[in-house]
Design a protein around this motif. Structure first.
Motif, mmCIF file in Angstrom:
data_model
loop_
_atom_site.group_PDB
_atom_site.id
_atom_site.type_symbol
_atom_site.label_atom_id
_atom_site.label_comp_id
_atom_site.label_asym_id
_atom_site.label_seq_id
_atom_site.Cartn_x
_atom_site.Cartn_y
_atom_site.Cartn_z
ATOM 1 N N UNK A 109 0.781 -0.903 0.119
ATOM 2 C CA UNK A 109 -0.286 0.017 -0.201
ATOM 3 C C UNK A 109 0.913 1.252 -0.243
ATOM 4 N N UNK A 110 0.929 2.352 -0.508
ATOM 5 C CA UNK A 110 1.505 3.284 -1.174
ATOM 6 C C UNK A 110 1.099 4.285 0.668
ATOM 7 N N UNK A 111 1.899 5.193 0.686
ATOM 8 C CA UNK A 111 2.345 6.274 1.651
ATOM 9 C C UNK A 111 2.252 5.494 3.006
ATOM 10 N N UNK A 112 2.347 4.383 3.106
ATOM 11 C CA UNK A 112 2.128 3.776 4.559
ATOM 12 C C UNK A 112 3.974 3.460 5.345
ATOM 13 N N UNK A 113 4.733 4.035 3.993
ATOM 14 C CA UNK A 113 6.092 3.090 4.803
ATOM 15 C C UNK A 113 6.117 4.001 6.423
#
Length: 575
Positions: A206-210
């Motif tokens: 999922x993007x932006x979950x780093x």
């Protein structure tokens, strides 16, 4: 638009009840299902077993909604008995040939949901063992995430750590972004790396979950008591533009600064969080305590009123109000408010500390010890819980127990300025360990020259040795970058000892401007104004101290509400 008509068949009365329940018309469901259950009792043939089961569940649900938990449990129990009977009959006759019964059997309320509701009732009734028993009875394959989450929390509270870990892991297996389950695992000493590995797939997909892996790392530090690294990690998260001004992160930062003994930064972060969310409740008990300690009692009173307007069903407003009473020396009222907070939330560490401190100041040291021990069980990384217990041991002259506890804290939480000072405080009580106290305090002040508690204790040691000039230098140095009522007052005392009366008066005045309720500064100033000699002053102080302790004794004796509210059996049962 009007609902489409149902030409096939007319709805049964039980279906009407079901529709009202689904529409959230709880009071209507309660009235109608109550009447229908009476009819069923008078004529058992009136409704089929499955209809009776439904009526009992919907009736119990409406009782649950009205917060009548004991009544709801009894109806849910009857419903489950009805379901048992239903299962037996359906096994004997798999098909009755009655077409109307098929849609009904398809929408029967879930038995598992009924058991979950029963467990909720039991937790509301503070019957955790019954709640665990009912959820334990659900086969693990049938447990939904919310059942596993509730079980994990109940196991944790009951001290069954392995079962709790298993249940939290099950929640994460089903819902890998369940952050509270992650915190639960970290609080039970599961390694951060292991927890992170359970969420790694979702972070990558999922993007932006780093940020999540850093978040887990931060809270792993929180739960191992590594405050400095926790603060640094959360600050790095907070600086990321996407997570800037997150109230939860600011609240955690404020709490960490508080644990690290940095009250100034803690108050700043709490204020920041409060400005972002005016309805914030979490952590406000600690904020209120810090304000009360600084003598800002008017601010504490305003905060308490504001929190009561937000919710009186949380522990925090009661604790804040209790801090106001405690620092106004109204100990029996603080005791009552602390007890009320514990009744609302038995996990409130701040409430336990408040009640423990009130009991200690009222001379009920053994009861106070029970509360501080419970606080330590709930928050093993918080130094103030140990400080409270050690103060109790010292108050009852149990220097040996205090020494054992201080040494344990020193070993488990590591050698930092706070643990060194706590150990030194105990060493100061024993004539044999005065030199050790001196060494420990010097180490603490080397690490943190501005740590107020260490400065106060070092000043106490210098006062005993009558090294007033050294004391004055120490206090001036500590006051160079901060202003603190107690430090100004002690500096005043030291200046009196070296006959610097004018400057001593200035110091007492500064102390009183910071905390107008500081009795000792007031006494110091009054003695100066009377121009008494220092020897008379110390004698008078002894008399004052004796009077003070008598006052607290009267408070306890005269106040019947104290006895009523302090009964610890009533508020939290110790297993």
């Amino acid at each position: 638009p009007p609902a489409p008509s149902r030409p096939l068949r007319s709805m049964s009365v039980v279906e009407h009840v079901r529709e009202m329940a689904a529409a959230g018309l709880h009071s209507n469901v309660r009235l109608l299902s109550g009447l229908l259950l009476t009819m069923s009792g008078n004529n058992p043939e009136l409704f089929s077993p499955s209809q009776k089961y439904q009526l009992l569940v919907y009736h119990a649900d409406s009782l649950f909604h009205d917060k009548e938990y004991r009544n709801a449990v009894s109806k849910y129990t009857m419903a489950l008995q009805q379901k048992k009977a239903l299962s037996k009959t359906s096994k004997v006759r798999p098909s009755t040939g009655n077409a109307a019964s098929t849609p009904q059997s398809q929408c029967l309320p879930s038995e598992i949901e009924v058991k979950y509701k029963m467990a909720e009732c039991y937790t509301m009734l503070k019957q955790d063992k019954d709640a665990i028993a009912i959820l334990d009875g659900i086969p693990s394959r049938q447990r939904t995430p919310k059942i596993n989450m509730m079980l994990a929390n109940l196991y944790k509270k009951a001290g069954q750590e392995r079962s709790s870990v298993t249940s939290y892991k099950e929640v994460l297996r089903q819902c890998p972004l369940a952050l509270d389950a992650i915190l639960g695992l970290l609080s039970l000493s599961v390694k951060g790396a292991e927890v992170a590995s359970m969420t790694i797939n979702i972070i990558q997909s999922i993007p932006n979950l780093d940020w999540l892996s850093v978040w887990i790392k931060a809270y792993a530090f929180v739960h191992t008591g590594d405050n400095t690294r926790a603060i640094n990690t959360i600050c790095s998260l907070e600086k990321k533009s996407l997570l800037r001004d997150n109230v939860d992160l600011l609240g955690s930062l404020a709490d960490l600064y508080f644990r690290a003994g940095d009250n100034k930064n803690s108050i700043l972060k709490f204020e920041q969080a409060q400005m972002l969310d005016p309805y914030l409740i979490k952590g406000m008990d600690v904020y209120g305590y810090l304000l009360a300690r600084e003598g800002r009692l008017e601010d504490v009173e305003n905060l308490g009123c504001r929190l009561f307007n937000i919710s009186d069903q949380h522990a925090e407003p009661w604790v804040v109000s209790g801090c106001h009473s405690f620092y106004s020396k109204r100990y029996s009222r603080a005791l009552y408010l602390g007890a009320k907070a514990i009744q609302l939330n038995s996990n409130s560490v701040q409430a336990l500390l408040l009640k423990g401190a009130a009991l200690r100041n009222m001379g009920r040291v053994q009861e106070a010890i029970i509360h501080f021990r419970e606080a330590i069980r709930l928050a093993p990384c918080r130094l103030d819980c140990y400080e409270g217990l050690i103060e109790c041991y010292l108050a009852s002259n149990s220097i040996r127990e205090a020494m054992v506890m201080a040494n344990n804290v020193y070993k488990t939480l590591g050698a930092n300025a706070q643990t060194l000072t706590l150990l030194a405080t105990v060493c100061l009580e024993d004539p044999v360990t005065q030199e050790k106290a001196k060494t420990l305090l010097d180490k603490a002040l080397t690490q943190r020259p501005d740590y107020i508690k260490a400065v106060v204790k070092k000043a106490e040691l210098l006062s005993r040795e009558q090294k007033y000039e050294d004391g004055i230098a120490l206090l001036r140095n500590a006051l160079a970058n901060q202003s603190d009522c107690v430090l100004h007052r002690i500096l005043g005392d030291f200046l009196v000892a070296v006959n610097e009366y004018q400057e001593a008066m200035d110091q007492y005045s500064i102390a009183l401007s910071l905390d107008p309720n500081d009795q000792k500064s007031l006494e110091g100033l009054q003695k100066m104004e009377k121009e008494e000699s220092p020897t008379d002053a110390t004698q008078e102080e002894d008399v004052d101290d004796m009077e003070g302790s008598g006052e607290e004794g009267d408070l306890e004796g005269s106040d019947s509400e104290a006895a009523q509210w302090a009964d610890q059996e009533q508020w939290f049962g110790m297993q």
